[in-house]
Design an enzyme around this catalytic site. Sequence first.
Site, PDB file in Angstrom:
ATOM      1  N   ALA A 198      51.593  40.523  44.946  1.00 43.87           N
ATOM      2  CA  ALA A 198      50.771  39.357  44.591  1.00 43.87           C
ATOM      3  C   ALA A 198      50.175  39.554  43.203  1.00 43.87           C
ATOM      4  CB  ALA A 198      49.642  39.175  45.609  1.00 43.87           C
ATOM      5  N   GLY A 199      49.638  38.466  42.668  1.00 44.87           N
ATOM      6  CA  GLY A 199      48.773  38.524  41.486  1.00 44.87           C
ATOM      7  C   GLY A 199      49.315  39.277  40.284  1.00 44.87           C
TER       8      GLY A 199
ATOM      9  N   ARG B 272      52.737  44.459  52.160  1.00 44.52           N
ATOM     10  CA  ARG B 272      53.477  43.325  52.728  1.00 44.52           C
ATOM     11  C   ARG B 272      54.952  43.368  52.301  1.00 44.52           C
ATOM     12  NH1 ARG B 272      49.288  38.765  50.978  1.00 44.52           N
ATOM     13  NH2 ARG B 272      49.056  40.275  49.289  1.00 44.52           N
TER      14      ARG B 272
ATOM     15  N   SER C 280      38.499  46.763  34.954  1.00 42.75           N
ATOM     16  CA  SER C 280      37.939  45.409  35.031  1.00 42.75           C
ATOM     17  C   SER C 280      36.732  45.336  34.106  1.00 42.75           C
ATOM     18  CB  SER C 280      37.482  45.115  36.464  1.00 42.75           C
ATOM     19  OG  SER C 280      36.753  43.897  36.529  1.00 42.75           O
TER      20      SER C 280
ATOM     21  N   TYR D   7      32.203  47.658  44.191  1.00 45.31           N
ATOM     22  CA  TYR D   7      33.358  47.313  43.346  1.00 45.31           C
ATOM     23  C   TYR D   7      33.102  47.773  41.916  1.00 45.31           C
ATOM     24  CZ  TYR D   7      37.054  44.620  41.067  1.00 45.31           C
ATOM     25  OH  TYR D   7      38.143  44.249  40.317  1.00 45.31           O
TER      26      TYR D   7
ATOM     27  N   LYS E  31      35.308  50.508  39.647  1.00 47.82           N
ATOM     28  CA  LYS E  31      35.935  50.207  38.349  1.00 47.82           C
ATOM     29  C   LYS E  31      35.328  51.059  37.223  1.00 47.82           C
ATOM     30  CE  LYS E  31      39.092  47.442  39.867  1.00 47.82           C
ATOM     31  NZ  LYS E  31      40.498  47.853  39.845  1.00 47.82           N
TER      32      LYS E  31
ATOM     33  N   GLY F   7      38.719  40.156  32.575  1.00 49.13           N
ATOM     34  CA  GLY F   7      37.699  39.316  33.196  1.00 49.13           C
ATOM     35  C   GLY F   7      38.368  38.523  34.305  1.00 49.13           C
TER      36      GLY F   7
ATOM     37  N   GLU G 138      45.037  36.097  44.120  1.00 47.33           N
ATOM     38  CA  GLU G 138      44.502  36.073  45.495  1.00 47.33           C
ATOM     39  C   GLU G 138      43.249  36.932  45.631  1.00 47.33           C
ATOM     40  OE1 GLU G 138      47.673  37.149  48.171  1.00 47.33           O
ATOM     41  OE2 GLU G 138      48.963  35.578  47.369  1.00 47.33           O
ATOM     42  N   PHE G 139      42.807  37.495  44.506  1.00 46.07           N
ATOM     43  CA  PHE G 139      41.664  38.418  44.510  1.00 46.07           C
ATOM     44  C   PHE G 139      40.427  37.820  45.208  1.00 46.07           C
ATOM     45  CE2 PHE G 139      37.903  40.103  42.251  1.00 46.07           C
ATOM     46  CZ  PHE G 139      38.082  41.461  42.391  1.00 46.07           C
TER      47      PHE G 139
HETATM   48  P1  NDP Z   1      45.577  40.217  44.400  1.00 49.71           P
HETATM   49  O1  NDP Z   1      44.725  40.175  45.629  1.00 49.71           O
HETATM   50  O2  NDP Z   1      46.273  38.973  43.989  1.00 49.71           O
HETATM   51  O3  NDP Z   1      46.647  41.385  44.530  1.00 49.71           O
HETATM   52  C1  NDP Z   1      46.255  42.654  44.996  1.00 49.71           C
HETATM   53  C2  NDP Z   1      47.489  43.497  45.274  1.00 49.71           C
HETATM   54  O4  NDP Z   1      47.058  44.798  45.722  1.00 49.71           O
HETATM   55  C3  NDP Z   1      48.359  42.914  46.370  1.00 49.71           C
HETATM   56  O5  NDP Z   1      49.715  43.073  45.998  1.00 49.71           O
HETATM   57  C4  NDP Z   1      48.060  43.790  47.582  1.00 49.71           C
HETATM   58  O6  NDP Z   1      49.240  43.874  48.386  1.00 49.71           O
HETATM   59  C5  NDP Z   1      47.787  45.128  46.898  1.00 49.71           C
HETATM   60  N1  NDP Z   1      47.006  46.028  47.730  1.00 49.71           N
HETATM   61  C6  NDP Z   1      45.733  45.882  48.167  1.00 49.71           C
HETATM   62  N2  NDP Z   1      45.382  46.907  48.947  1.00 49.71           N
HETATM   63  C7  NDP Z   1      46.475  47.722  49.024  1.00 49.71           C
HETATM   64  C8  NDP Z   1      46.746  48.947  49.696  1.00 49.71           C
HETATM   65  N3  NDP Z   1      45.819  49.548  50.454  1.00 49.71           N
HETATM   66  N4  NDP Z   1      47.962  49.518  49.554  1.00 49.71           N
HETATM   67  C9  NDP Z   1      48.906  48.918  48.795  1.00 49.71           C
HETATM   68  N5  NDP Z   1      48.704  47.772  48.125  1.00 49.71           N
HETATM   69  C10 NDP Z   1      47.503  47.183  48.247  1.00 49.71           C
HETATM   70  O7  NDP Z   1      44.587  40.733  43.251  1.00 49.71           O
HETATM   71  P2  NDP Z   1      44.809  40.906  41.668  1.00 49.71           P
HETATM   72  O8  NDP Z   1      46.224  40.809  41.304  1.00 49.71           O
HETATM   73  O9  NDP Z   1      43.845  40.032  40.998  1.00 49.71           O
HETATM   74  O10 NDP Z   1      44.268  42.391  41.491  1.00 49.71           O
HETATM   75  C11 NDP Z   1      45.043  43.441  40.967  1.00 49.71           C
HETATM   76  C12 NDP Z   1      44.123  44.457  40.299  1.00 49.71           C
HETATM   77  O11 NDP Z   1      43.460  43.839  39.198  1.00 49.71           O
HETATM   78  C13 NDP Z   1      43.020  45.003  41.200  1.00 49.71           C
HETATM   79  O12 NDP Z   1      42.876  46.393  40.945  1.00 49.71           O
HETATM   80  C14 NDP Z   1      41.785  44.246  40.747  1.00 49.71           C
HETATM   81  O13 NDP Z   1      40.601  44.977  40.974  1.00 49.71           O
HETATM   82  C15 NDP Z   1      42.071  44.094  39.260  1.00 49.71           C
HETATM   83  N6  NDP Z   1      41.357  43.038  38.588  1.00 49.71           N
HETATM   84  C16 NDP Z   1      41.444  41.740  39.043  1.00 49.71           C
HETATM   85  C17 NDP Z   1      40.747  40.731  38.398  1.00 49.71           C
HETATM   86  C18 NDP Z   1      40.739  39.316  38.874  1.00 49.71           C
HETATM   87  O14 NDP Z   1      39.841  38.548  38.448  1.00 49.71           O
HETATM   88  N7  NDP Z   1      41.685  38.894  39.696  1.00 49.71           N
HETATM   89  C19 NDP Z   1      39.952  41.040  37.191  1.00 49.71           C
HETATM   90  C20 NDP Z   1      39.927  42.415  36.826  1.00 49.71           C
HETATM   91  C21 NDP Z   1      40.621  43.362  37.488  1.00 49.71           C
HETATM   92  P3  NDP Z   1      49.302  43.991  49.979  1.00 49.71           P
HETATM   93  O15 NDP Z   1      48.162  43.205  50.539  1.00 49.71           O
HETATM   94  O16 NDP Z   1      50.655  43.423  50.291  1.00 49.71           O
HETATM   95  O17 NDP Z   1      49.226  45.449  50.259  1.00 49.71           O
HETATM   96  C1  8X3 Z   2      37.413  41.197  38.906  1.00 50.70           C
HETATM   97  C2  8X3 Z   2      36.564  40.373  37.995  1.00 50.70           C
HETATM   98  O1  8X3 Z   2      34.225  39.521  37.578  1.00 50.70           O
HETATM   99  O2  8X3 Z   2      35.030  39.418  39.874  1.00 50.70           O
HETATM  100  O3  8X3 Z   2      37.445  42.521  38.514  1.00 50.70           O
HETATM  101  O4  8X3 Z   2      34.425  41.517  38.908  1.00 50.70           O
HETATM  102  S1  8X3 Z   2      34.990  40.224  38.630  1.00 50.70           S
END
Ligand code: NDP
Ligand code: 8X3
Length: 258
Positions: A16-17, A39, A144, A157, A161, A188, A193-194
Amino acid sequence: MNRIQGKRVLITGASAGIGEACARAFHARGAALELVARREERLQHLKDELSEGGDAPVHIHALDVRNREEINRMVEELRSEDRMPEVLVNNAGLVRGLAKLHEADPDTFDEVIDTNVKGLLYLTRALLPSMVERNQGHVVNLGSIAGRMVYPGGNVYNATKFAVRALTHATNVDLVGTRVRASTIDPGAVETEFSLVRFRGDEERAAQVYQGFDPLGPEDVADAICYVVNAPQHVNIQEMLIMPTDQRNPYVRYRDED
Ligand code: NDP
Ligand code: 8X3
């Protein structure tokens, strides 16, 4: 110049993401992929789609980054098949809720710390030695803005980070004298799906996070990661802060309220 072509890149959280966008971006640049997430169906779907669009090999690994045994089994497979990656993207991560620390569910502490910090450590510890041996490689960690400034309800969280940032710099100092690099990419708000995971499937609440402004897309972050990895080997971009133009820090965000 494309220095990514032919490299083997392992991406965690590729279902995802940002991780999924990284898979697409690295595949488009000719990298061989090792994709990790829990998944399996999603990974299989992505593999099928990418394999139709290009020749670079794609392998998938359905595992939980919190589980060292599962990681070690994958690494054994990679080593025995001569598929140890030159690039590791430690992207898997999550957050739960926005509760104040004194009101939060302690079970979420374990889940978030084990995924965001210990999972990253397990993968790095398992894959870095072969990079050092070959004197070539790159560890890219997803930090982040939350690793640079705390915000209300961000507590655990934020702490994970901040840890990612510290570990990236620690990795870099430990690697001095080698050609192996480490980077933290600190985005940011990225629309993925975060927030859906954060608010446990509450779609309305998740959508509100991105309402009224232009957030980053996951492909924006994937492009930045490719830029960092593509830099010549003597260039180590140790950190990159990447924000939506509408969000200058966690507190200063333009929203069109109409
Ligand atoms: P998503 O929720 O869209 O994707 C998260 C991914 O992490 C999924 O593929 C999920 O897959 C995987 N994941 C979660 N837990 C596990 C686990 N225990 N083992 C293996 N895989 C895992 O989030 P983002 O793409 O937004 O987030 C990706 C990264 O970016 C994270 O580290 C997040 O903290 C960071 N980030 C995100 C921001 C945002 O605003 N979205 C901003 C800054 C940083 P599955 O569930 O299939 O295991
Ligand atoms: C994800 C961005 O602003 O929700 O790292 O912490 S925030």
